[in-house]
Scaffold this active site. Structure first.
Site, PDB file in Angstrom:
ATOM      1  N   GLN A 156       0.822  -1.217   0.000  1.00  0.00           N
ATOM      2  CA  GLN A 156       0.000   0.000   0.000  1.00  0.00           C
ATOM      3  C   GLN A 156       0.852   1.262   0.000  1.00  0.00           C
ATOM      4  OE1 GLN A 156      -2.272  -0.725   3.579  1.00  0.00           O
ATOM      5  NE2 GLN A 156      -0.422  -1.362   4.649  1.00  0.00           N
ATOM      6  N   TYR A 206     -10.993   4.573  19.546  1.00  0.00           N
ATOM      7  CA  TYR A 206     -11.073   3.347  18.747  1.00  0.00           C
ATOM      8  C   TYR A 206     -10.262   2.204  19.361  1.00  0.00           C
ATOM      9  CZ  TYR A 206     -10.139   0.260  14.752  1.00  0.00           C
ATOM     10  OH  TYR A 206      -9.987  -0.834  13.932  1.00  0.00           O
ATOM     11  N   GLN A 207      -8.993   2.497  19.699  1.00  0.00           N
ATOM     12  CA  GLN A 207      -8.123   1.412  20.200  1.00  0.00           C
ATOM     13  C   GLN A 207      -8.659   0.853  21.519  1.00  0.00           C
ATOM     14  OE1 GLN A 207      -5.785   1.189  17.894  1.00  0.00           O
ATOM     15  NE2 GLN A 207      -5.114   3.254  17.348  1.00  0.00           N
ATOM     16  N   GLU A 261       0.415  -8.905  11.229  1.00  0.00           N
ATOM     17  CA  GLU A 261       0.233  -7.699  10.402  1.00  0.00           C
ATOM     18  C   GLU A 261       0.867  -7.993   9.042  1.00  0.00           C
ATOM     19  OE1 GLU A 261      -0.925  -4.286  10.326  1.00  0.00           O
ATOM     20  OE2 GLU A 261       0.036  -4.436   8.364  1.00  0.00           O
ATOM     21  N   ASP A 272      -8.081  -5.540  13.756  1.00  0.00           N
ATOM     22  CA  ASP A 272      -7.948  -4.086  13.589  1.00  0.00           C
ATOM     23  C   ASP A 272      -7.611  -3.823  12.127  1.00  0.00           C
ATOM     24  OD1 ASP A 272      -7.486  -1.426  13.697  1.00  0.00           O
ATOM     25  OD2 ASP A 272      -5.651  -1.546  14.867  1.00  0.00           O
ATOM     26  N   SER A 273      -8.654  -3.756  11.308  1.00  0.00           N
ATOM     27  CA  SER A 273      -8.429  -3.690   9.864  1.00  0.00           C
ATOM     28  C   SER A 273      -8.738  -2.310   9.321  1.00  0.00           C
ATOM     29  CB  SER A 273      -9.343  -4.697   9.158  1.00  0.00           C
ATOM     30  OG  SER A 273     -10.684  -4.275   9.266  1.00  0.00           O
ATOM     31  N   ASP A 314       0.011  -0.477  13.766  1.00  0.00           N
ATOM     32  CA  ASP A 314       0.458   0.746  14.447  1.00  0.00           C
ATOM     33  C   ASP A 314       0.760   0.495  15.928  1.00  0.00           C
ATOM     34  OD1 ASP A 314      -2.175   0.988  15.817  1.00  0.00           O
ATOM     35  OD2 ASP A 314      -2.895   1.569  13.839  1.00  0.00           O
ATOM     36  N   ASP A 368       0.112 -12.766   6.098  1.00  0.00           N
ATOM     37  CA  ASP A 368      -1.314 -12.674   5.779  1.00  0.00           C
ATOM     38  C   ASP A 368      -2.141 -13.219   6.955  1.00  0.00           C
ATOM     39  OD1 ASP A 368      -3.201 -13.303   2.820  1.00  0.00           O
ATOM     40  OD2 ASP A 368      -3.923 -13.435   4.875  1.00  0.00           O
TER      41      ASP A 368
HETATM   42  N1  SPD Z   1     -12.189   4.411   7.667  1.00  0.00           N
HETATM   43  C1  SPD Z   1     -10.985   3.949   8.308  1.00  0.00           C
HETATM   44  C2  SPD Z   1     -11.209   2.939   9.382  1.00  0.00           C
HETATM   45  C3  SPD Z   1      -9.875   2.511   9.921  1.00  0.00           C
HETATM   46  C4  SPD Z   1      -9.961   1.532  11.016  1.00  0.00           C
HETATM   47  N2  SPD Z   1      -8.688   1.001  11.373  1.00  0.00           N
HETATM   48  C5  SPD Z   1      -7.799   1.907  11.944  1.00  0.00           C
HETATM   49  C6  SPD Z   1      -6.542   1.289  12.423  1.00  0.00           C
HETATM   50  C7  SPD Z   1      -6.032   1.976  13.635  1.00  0.00           C
HETATM   51  N3  SPD Z   1      -5.325   1.119  14.483  1.00  0.00           N
END
Ligand code: SPD
Length: 284
Positions: free
Chosen positions: A37, A67-68, A112, A161-162, A92, A143
């Protein structure tokens, strides 16, 4: 595609047609193409560092904690004794940072796909990548789908965590992957996956929850506020073989709670109470 005009980065994607979130940039710190990427890291004016993968914002330091914390602690506090945990994605290190707060954990695997994401975050974003410093963490670069295919009855908790379901990552939002997760967890295990937004991606959320229900006897959808993500909310899809997801069976100690900025037991419960349209959507 994204656009920078007068120092403003705008996140433009077919996933949220006709809308874009804009963030004021101070400086581009890095711009590389990995085998997987396009990776760009910015210093922003007001939101700290911002990681962008293939034009999509993954986090800003300003609000990544929401989020985390939710992705990690929702499943962890529903399991009475999570000792073995797998993270798919999460290069990350932010989810690892949260998992390291759980003393009961004995072993954490992270798979990862992109070594470059780990390297960039380790070099430039220690506020998240400090999660890799925990000696319980074992890093696997590869993968995630192949990794999980090799696991049977291995984990108490699996966290995915995608990024968004576009390109090869779409497989993480499909039934065979959920079946593989079910095989990889213990008979009382729990999974939690990045669940997009019911405002912006109702079709994705419905599909995800249908797949989760096909594979796990107990499921839940939780959402959190994250200003950096499109629409300002993001969800977590949860599946459990045995334990309640809506009522956590453990809660943070006072010392741990003092380190958390978003998760509390009350937020855990409240995050699963959906607005009327969201609840209707998921009932359908
Ligand atoms: N629209 C983006 C969503 C991203 C979710 N994953 C974020 C990874 C952070 N650890």
């Amino acid at each position: 595609m994204n656009m920078i005009v007068d120092g403003w980065f705008s996140e433009i994607s077919d996933m949220w047609p006709g809308r874009a979130l804009s963030i004021k940039i101070r400086e581009k710190l890095l711009d590389i193409q990995s085998p997987f990427q396009h990776i760009v890291l910015y210093e922003t004016e007001n939101c700290g560092k911002m990681l962008v993968l293939d034009d999509i914002i993954q986090f800003t330091e300003d609000d990544e904690f929401a989020y985390q914390e939710m992705l990690a602690h929702l499943p962890m506090f529903c399991h009475p004794n999570p000792e073995r945990v797998l993270v798919i994605g999460g290069g990350d290190g932010g989810v690892l940072r949260e998992l390291s707060l759980h003393e009961c954990v004995k072993h954490i695997d992270i798979c990862e796909i992109d070594q470059a994401v780990v390297d960039v975050c380790r070099k430039y974003v220690p506020s998240l990548s400090c999660g890799f410093d925990d000696p319980r963490v074992n890093v696997h670069i590869g993968d995630g789908i192949e990794f999980i295919g090799r696991c049977t009855d291995c984990y108490d908790v699996i966290i995915v965590d995608s990024s968004d379901p576009v390109g090869p990552g779409i497989k993480l939002f499909e039934d065979p992957f959920y079946r593989a997760m079910r095989k990889a967890i213990h008979s009382d295990g729990i999974i939690a996956t990045q669940g997009e937004s019911f405002f912006m991606h109702s079709d994705v959320v419905c599909d995800l929850m249908r797949i989760a229900r096909n594979n796990f006897p107990i499921t839940a959808y939780s959402y959190m506020m994250v200003p950096t993500y499109p629409g300002g909310t993001l969800g977590v899809c949860l599946g459990s073989m045995r334990y309640s997801l809506s009522e956590p069976c453990r809660k943070p100690t006072a010392a741990m709670q003092a380190k958390l900025r978003y998760y509390t037991s009350d937020i855990h419960r409240a995050s699963m109470v959906l607005p009327a349209f969201g609840a209707r959507l998921l009932e359908a």
